[in-house]
Design a protein around this motif. Structure first.
Motif, PDB file in Angstrom:
ATOM      1  N   PRO A  63       0.659  -1.643  -0.259  1.00  0.00           N
ATOM      2  CA  PRO A  63      -0.248  -0.004   0.093  1.00  0.00           C
ATOM      3  C   PRO A  63       0.769   0.821  -0.122  1.00  0.00           C
ATOM      4  O   PRO A  63       1.018   2.215  -0.709  1.00  0.00           O
ATOM      5  CB  PRO A  63      -0.761   0.312   1.400  1.00  0.00           C
ATOM      6  CG  PRO A  63      -1.018  -1.723   1.566  1.00  0.00           C
ATOM      7  CD  PRO A  63       0.419  -1.975   0.827  1.00  0.00           C
ATOM      8  N   MET A  64       1.585   1.301   0.773  1.00  0.00           N
ATOM      9  CA  MET A  64       2.595   2.208   0.819  1.00  0.00           C
ATOM     10  C   MET A  64       4.151   2.205   0.592  1.00  0.00           C
ATOM     11  O   MET A  64       4.793   3.662   0.203  1.00  0.00           O
ATOM     12  CB  MET A  64       2.912   2.526   2.407  1.00  0.00           C
ATOM     13  CG  MET A  64       2.070   3.002   2.847  1.00  0.00           C
ATOM     14  SD  MET A  64       1.382   4.441   4.074  1.00  0.00           S
ATOM     15  CE  MET A  64       1.402   2.815   5.088  1.00  0.00           C
ATOM     16  N   HIS A  65       4.190   1.490  -0.673  1.00  0.00           N
ATOM     17  CA  HIS A  65       5.704   1.386  -1.363  1.00  0.00           C
ATOM     18  C   HIS A  65       5.134   0.761  -3.183  1.00  0.00           C
ATOM     19  O   HIS A  65       4.409   0.123  -3.621  1.00  0.00           O
ATOM     20  CB  HIS A  65       5.747  -0.087  -0.173  1.00  0.00           C
ATOM     21  CG  HIS A  65       7.701  -0.534  -0.998  1.00  0.00           C
ATOM     22  ND1 HIS A  65       8.229  -1.639  -1.443  1.00  0.00           N
ATOM     23  CD2 HIS A  65       8.722  -0.096  -2.379  1.00  0.00           C
ATOM     24  CE1 HIS A  65       9.034  -1.237  -1.961  1.00  0.00           C
ATOM     25  NE2 HIS A  65       9.572  -0.443  -2.758  1.00  0.00           N
ATOM     26  N   LEU A  66       5.793   1.924  -3.945  1.00  0.00           N
ATOM     27  CA  LEU A  66       5.378   1.916  -4.722  1.00  0.00           C
ATOM     28  C   LEU A  66       6.942   1.791  -5.778  1.00  0.00           C
ATOM     29  O   LEU A  66       8.356   2.453  -5.438  1.00  0.00           O
ATOM     30  CB  LEU A  66       4.741   3.732  -5.748  1.00  0.00           C
ATOM     31  CG  LEU A  66       4.154   3.765  -4.365  1.00  0.00           C
ATOM     32  CD1 LEU A  66       3.666   5.163  -4.997  1.00  0.00           C
ATOM     33  CD2 LEU A  66       2.643   3.112  -4.706  1.00  0.00           C
ATOM     34  N   ILE A  67       6.416   1.467  -6.518  1.00  0.00           N
ATOM     35  CA  ILE A  67       7.789   1.060  -7.944  1.00  0.00           C
ATOM     36  C   ILE A  67       7.406   2.037  -9.108  1.00  0.00           C
ATOM     37  O   ILE A  67       5.750   1.780  -9.360  1.00  0.00           O
ATOM     38  CB  ILE A  67       7.865   0.204  -8.282  1.00  0.00           C
ATOM     39  CG1 ILE A  67       8.653  -0.920  -7.313  1.00  0.00           C
ATOM     40  CG2 ILE A  67       8.848  -0.629  -9.415  1.00  0.00           C
ATOM     41  CD1 ILE A  67       8.630  -2.972  -7.468  1.00  0.00           C
ATOM     42  N   TRP A  68       7.581   2.865  -9.091  1.00  0.00           N
ATOM     43  CA  TRP A  68       7.958   3.867 -10.541  1.00  0.00           C
ATOM     44  C   TRP A  68       8.579   4.671 -11.107  1.00  0.00           C
ATOM     45  O   TRP A  68       9.733   3.897 -11.121  1.00  0.00           O
ATOM     46  CB  TRP A  68       7.989   6.089  -9.430  1.00  0.00           C
ATOM     47  CG  TRP A  68       7.314   6.593 -10.157  1.00  0.00           C
ATOM     48  CD1 TRP A  68       7.876   7.105 -11.262  1.00  0.00           C
ATOM     49  CD2 TRP A  68       6.713   7.539  -9.485  1.00  0.00           C
ATOM     50  NE1 TRP A  68       7.622   8.133 -11.608  1.00  0.00           N
ATOM     51  CE2 TRP A  68       6.246   9.053 -10.567  1.00  0.00           C
ATOM     52  CE3 TRP A  68       5.599   7.387  -8.573  1.00  0.00           C
ATOM     53  CZ2 TRP A  68       5.995   9.227 -10.541  1.00  0.00           C
ATOM     54  CZ3 TRP A  68       4.584   8.855  -8.227  1.00  0.00           C
ATOM     55  CH2 TRP A  68       5.210   9.673  -8.936  1.00  0.00           C
ATOM     56  N   GLU A  69       8.069   3.620 -12.407  1.00  0.00           N
ATOM     57  CA  GLU A  69       9.071   4.136 -14.288  1.00  0.00           C
ATOM     58  C   GLU A  69       8.334   4.466 -14.804  1.00  0.00           C
ATOM     59  O   GLU A  69       7.516   5.262 -14.909  1.00  0.00           O
ATOM     60  CB  GLU A  69       8.769   2.222 -14.702  1.00  0.00           C
ATOM     61  CG  GLU A  69       8.622   1.279 -13.702  1.00  0.00           C
ATOM     62  CD  GLU A  69       8.035  -0.096 -15.112  1.00  0.00           C
ATOM     63  OE1 GLU A  69       8.836  -0.451 -15.864  1.00  0.00           O
ATOM     64  OE2 GLU A  69       7.994  -1.073 -14.019  1.00  0.00           O
ATOM     65  N   MET A  70       9.341   5.507 -15.015  1.00  0.00           N
ATOM     66  CA  MET A  70       9.402   6.716 -15.539  1.00  0.00           C
ATOM     67  C   MET A  70      10.595   7.391 -17.443  1.00  0.00           C
ATOM     68  O   MET A  70      12.140   6.516 -16.564  1.00  0.00           O
ATOM     69  CB  MET A  70       9.128   7.630 -14.710  1.00  0.00           C
ATOM     70  CG  MET A  70      10.347   8.150 -14.063  1.00  0.00           C
ATOM     71  SD  MET A  70       9.826   9.168 -13.340  1.00  0.00           S
ATOM     72  CE  MET A  70      10.032  10.876 -13.536  1.00  0.00           C
TER      73      MET A  70
END
Length: 115
Positions: A63-70
């Motif tokens: 819920p509070m750990h994201l993997i962000w690809e950009m």
């Protein structure tokens, strides 16, 4: 903020990595879970720095750990985007930049890359 950073005195490498878009992957921990509409707003891009940010992909690890690809990486972009949807980042770690990966490299350590 922590993680992968590229240091170079090679102009060709600097131009290739720093002036052209490259995939960047971050792990970030936020203060509260994202709602589906917040996630959609972030992924579709938003107005920031007077321009629309490029679309990106977010994987919810927990819920509070994201993997962000950009592809882009403006100054404090992730923190500012998260703030625009009413959340805060309390930890941010870049794990991939272009073809380079942090892998098992520990904090404070480095490796030399030949090209």
């Amino acid at each position: 903020s922590e993680g992968l950073i590229l240091l170079t005195d090679d102009g060709v490498v600097a131009k290739a990595y720093l002036t052209h878009p490259h995939k960047r992957v971050y792990h970030l921990w936020i203060d509260a879970p994202l709602t589906p509409s917040q996630k959609e707003r972030l992924e579709s891009g938003m107005m920031l720095f007077g321009k629309r940010t490029q679309p990106l992909h977010i994987t919810i690890q927990s819920p509070m750990h994201l993997i962000w690809e950009m592809e882009e990486g403006k100054n404090r972009q992730i923190r500012r985007m998260i703030q625009k949807v009413g959340r805060s980042v309390y930890r941010l770690k870049r794990v991939t930049f272009g073809g380079l990966s942090l892998s098992q490299l520990r904090p404070g350590k480095f490796r030399v890359i030949d090209h």
